[in-house]
Write a protein that holds these residues in place. Structure first.
Motif, PDB file in Angstrom:
ATOM      1  N   LYS A  32     100.987  59.619  43.852  1.00  0.00           N
ATOM      2  CA  LYS A  32     101.056  60.984  43.217  1.00  0.00           C
ATOM      3  C   LYS A  32     100.974  60.598  41.684  1.00  0.00           C
ATOM      4  O   LYS A  32     101.872  59.914  41.185  1.00  0.00           O
ATOM      5  CB  LYS A  32     102.434  61.661  43.730  1.00  0.00           C
ATOM      6  CG  LYS A  32     102.915  63.057  42.990  1.00  0.00           C
ATOM      7  CD  LYS A  32     103.984  63.497  43.397  1.00  0.00           C
ATOM      8  CE  LYS A  32     104.472  64.714  42.840  1.00  0.00           C
ATOM      9  NZ  LYS A  32     105.727  65.251  43.160  1.00  0.00           N
ATOM     10  N   ILE A  33     100.524  61.518  40.987  1.00  0.00           N
ATOM     11  CA  ILE A  33     100.381  61.238  39.418  1.00  0.00           C
ATOM     12  C   ILE A  33     100.937  62.448  38.862  1.00  0.00           C
ATOM     13  O   ILE A  33     100.725  63.491  39.277  1.00  0.00           O
ATOM     14  CB  ILE A  33      98.787  61.328  39.230  1.00  0.00           C
ATOM     15  CG1 ILE A  33      97.786  60.363  40.012  1.00  0.00           C
ATOM     16  CG2 ILE A  33      98.769  61.157  37.435  1.00  0.00           C
ATOM     17  CD1 ILE A  33      98.090  58.899  39.550  1.00  0.00           C
ATOM     18  N   ASP A  34     102.051  62.149  38.069  1.00  0.00           N
ATOM     19  CA  ASP A  34     102.598  63.383  37.534  1.00  0.00           C
ATOM     20  C   ASP A  34     101.935  63.809  36.061  1.00  0.00           C
ATOM     21  O   ASP A  34     101.952  65.185  36.329  1.00  0.00           O
ATOM     22  CB  ASP A  34     103.862  62.650  36.781  1.00  0.00           C
ATOM     23  CG  ASP A  34     104.864  62.350  37.995  1.00  0.00           C
ATOM     24  OD1 ASP A  34     104.961  62.991  39.228  1.00  0.00           O
ATOM     25  OD2 ASP A  34     105.489  61.154  37.835  1.00  0.00           O
ATOM     26  N   THR A  35     101.369  63.176  35.405  1.00  0.00           N
ATOM     27  CA  THR A  35     100.730  63.728  34.509  1.00  0.00           C
ATOM     28  C   THR A  35      99.527  62.738  33.904  1.00  0.00           C
ATOM     29  O   THR A  35      99.809  61.356  34.068  1.00  0.00           O
ATOM     30  CB  THR A  35     101.486  63.934  33.074  1.00  0.00           C
ATOM     31  OG1 THR A  35     102.225  62.788  32.615  1.00  0.00           O
ATOM     32  CG2 THR A  35     102.728  65.009  33.142  1.00  0.00           C
ATOM     33  N   LEU A  36      98.447  63.116  33.364  1.00  0.00           N
ATOM     34  CA  LEU A  36      97.303  62.473  32.995  1.00  0.00           C
ATOM     35  C   LEU A  36      96.860  63.053  31.700  1.00  0.00           C
ATOM     36  O   LEU A  36      96.439  64.250  31.709  1.00  0.00           O
ATOM     37  CB  LEU A  36      96.175  62.089  33.734  1.00  0.00           C
ATOM     38  CG  LEU A  36      94.857  61.512  33.564  1.00  0.00           C
ATOM     39  CD1 LEU A  36      94.408  60.637  34.745  1.00  0.00           C
ATOM     40  CD2 LEU A  36      94.056  62.163  32.614  1.00  0.00           C
ATOM     41  N   ILE A  37      97.026  62.453  30.680  1.00  0.00           N
ATOM     42  CA  ILE A  37      96.472  62.858  29.235  1.00  0.00           C
ATOM     43  C   ILE A  37      95.501  61.920  28.853  1.00  0.00           C
ATOM     44  O   ILE A  37      95.565  60.780  28.573  1.00  0.00           O
ATOM     45  CB  ILE A  37      97.623  63.183  28.150  1.00  0.00           C
ATOM     46  CG1 ILE A  37      98.803  63.832  28.719  1.00  0.00           C
ATOM     47  CG2 ILE A  37      97.181  63.642  27.199  1.00  0.00           C
ATOM     48  CD1 ILE A  37      99.980  64.017  28.032  1.00  0.00           C
ATOM     49  N   LEU A  38      94.154  62.555  28.415  1.00  0.00           N
ATOM     50  CA  LEU A  38      93.075  61.603  27.934  1.00  0.00           C
ATOM     51  C   LEU A  38      92.328  62.411  26.865  1.00  0.00           C
ATOM     52  O   LEU A  38      92.096  63.463  26.941  1.00  0.00           O
ATOM     53  CB  LEU A  38      91.989  61.725  29.249  1.00  0.00           C
ATOM     54  CG  LEU A  38      90.569  60.960  28.977  1.00  0.00           C
ATOM     55  CD1 LEU A  38      90.892  59.658  28.434  1.00  0.00           C
ATOM     56  CD2 LEU A  38      89.820  61.154  30.088  1.00  0.00           C
ATOM     57  N   LYS A  39      92.234  61.517  26.019  1.00  0.00           N
ATOM     58  CA  LYS A  39      91.184  61.840  24.656  1.00  0.00           C
ATOM     59  C   LYS A  39      90.334  60.824  24.626  1.00  0.00           C
ATOM     60  O   LYS A  39      90.512  59.781  24.433  1.00  0.00           O
ATOM     61  CB  LYS A  39      92.065  61.858  23.339  1.00  0.00           C
ATOM     62  CG  LYS A  39      93.209  62.684  23.257  1.00  0.00           C
ATOM     63  CD  LYS A  39      94.013  62.753  22.101  1.00  0.00           C
ATOM     64  CE  LYS A  39      95.323  63.739  21.950  1.00  0.00           C
ATOM     65  NZ  LYS A  39      94.708  65.156  22.104  1.00  0.00           N
ATOM     66  N   MET A  40      88.932  61.600  24.789  1.00  0.00           N
ATOM     67  CA  MET A  40      87.627  60.624  24.995  1.00  0.00           C
ATOM     68  C   MET A  40      86.446  61.017  24.208  1.00  0.00           C
ATOM     69  O   MET A  40      86.501  62.413  23.876  1.00  0.00           O
ATOM     70  CB  MET A  40      87.428  60.488  26.394  1.00  0.00           C
ATOM     71  CG  MET A  40      86.258  59.709  26.954  1.00  0.00           C
ATOM     72  SD  MET A  40      85.908  59.929  28.632  1.00  0.00           S
ATOM     73  CE  MET A  40      85.625  61.365  28.767  1.00  0.00           C
TER      74      MET A  40
END
Length: 279
Positions: A32-40
């Motif tokens: 289970k992933i709570d949050t994913l923040i990606l800048k790409m």
């Protein structure tokens, strides 16, 4: 990937795009992933990860760098607040504690190479060992097979509630099989040392030596412990020879991860070496 929700934005030209992605509370397989923040940023076949932050089950992962199909150049850190959350059947394995990792990833997507350092704090395995220390690790995947090693060292903590003086652990992953190449724990009054090999179906103790106060126990020959079919946490010890102080002992029986044992001990050995020769 299941239960996916969040928001994203993409801007740029056909030759260069920038993406900002935020995803919350979703699953990847059993995790289970709570949050994913990606800048790409993407240019041609190159993806530059300006920042990737993932939180899940008390673990925080930060990653940055460059990704191409045939080349990886990534660096990251991870904080694991509870190691036990990442252990299969964790209710049966009394390993707990926290860890900080710093690592780099090279190689390719299909064959990554990972190396880094680990600092573990308040690592415990039941009542056996409590320690804090540092170590190094490396992993390499080739032809869908993982190989690597992990080395941990500590000189602070407890061994069977006795002041720990030195702890060295060396693990080797070879063709997806885990080997304990060295375990050496010394305290003021105790010593536990050994090596072996673990697979899903068996444990081979190639060497084991235990000194508790003035009592000593060691393997006279390699001991293979089998997992009993149909009993997930039950293990079988075939007849094996151990040395106990200046004599010997024959042991066989079963035990499980809860500490329940059904063992048969025979201590009427005159010569351990003769007994091994007849086996």
């Amino acid at each position: 990937i299941r239960d996916l929700s969040g928001k994203f934005s993409v801007s740029g030209t056909s030759g260069r795009q920038t993406a900002d992605i935020i995803l919350e509370k979703f699953r990847v397989g059993d995790y289970k992933i709570d949050t994913l923040i990606l800048k790409m940023t993407r240019e041609s076949d190159q993806y530059r990860i300006n920042s990737l932050a993932i939180t899940t089950s008390g673990t925080r992962l930060n990653l940055r760098g460059m990704v191409q199909a045939k080349q990886l150049a990534l660096a990251g850190e991870a904080h694991v607040s509870d190691i036990s959350r990442w252990i299969p059947n964790r209710e049966k394995v009394p390993l707990a504690g926290s860890a900080e990792l710093r690592f780099r990833v090279a190689g390719s997507i299909s064959e990554p190479v990972i190396h880094g350092e680990i600092r573990q704090d308040k690592l415990t395995y039941g009542q056996l060992v409590k320690s804090a220390g540092r170590g190094k690790f490396n992993l390499k995947k080739k032809h869908a097979v993982w190989n690597g090693e992990l080395v941990l060292q500590s000189n602070a903590g407890l061994l069977l509630n006795d002041t720990l003086r030195n702890l060295n652990i060396a693990l080797q992953l070879e063709n997806n099989r885990l080997k304990l190449t060295n375990f050496n724990a010394r305290s003021d009054h105790h010593l536990i040392a050994g090596s072996g090999l673990a697979t899903p179906d068996s444990i081979i103790l190639k060497r084991l030596s235990i000194i508790l106060n003035n009592q000593s126990l060691s393997t006279a020959e390699p001991v293979k412990i089998y997992h009993q079919k149909g009993k997930p946490y039950q293990w079988l010890i075939p007849r094996s020879i151990l040395t106990f102080n200046r004599g010997g002992v024959s042991i066989e029986g079963t035990f499980n991860a809860d500490g329940d044992m059904d063992l048969k001990l025979t201590t009427e050995l005159i010569s351990v070496s003769e007994e091994i020769g007849r086996a």
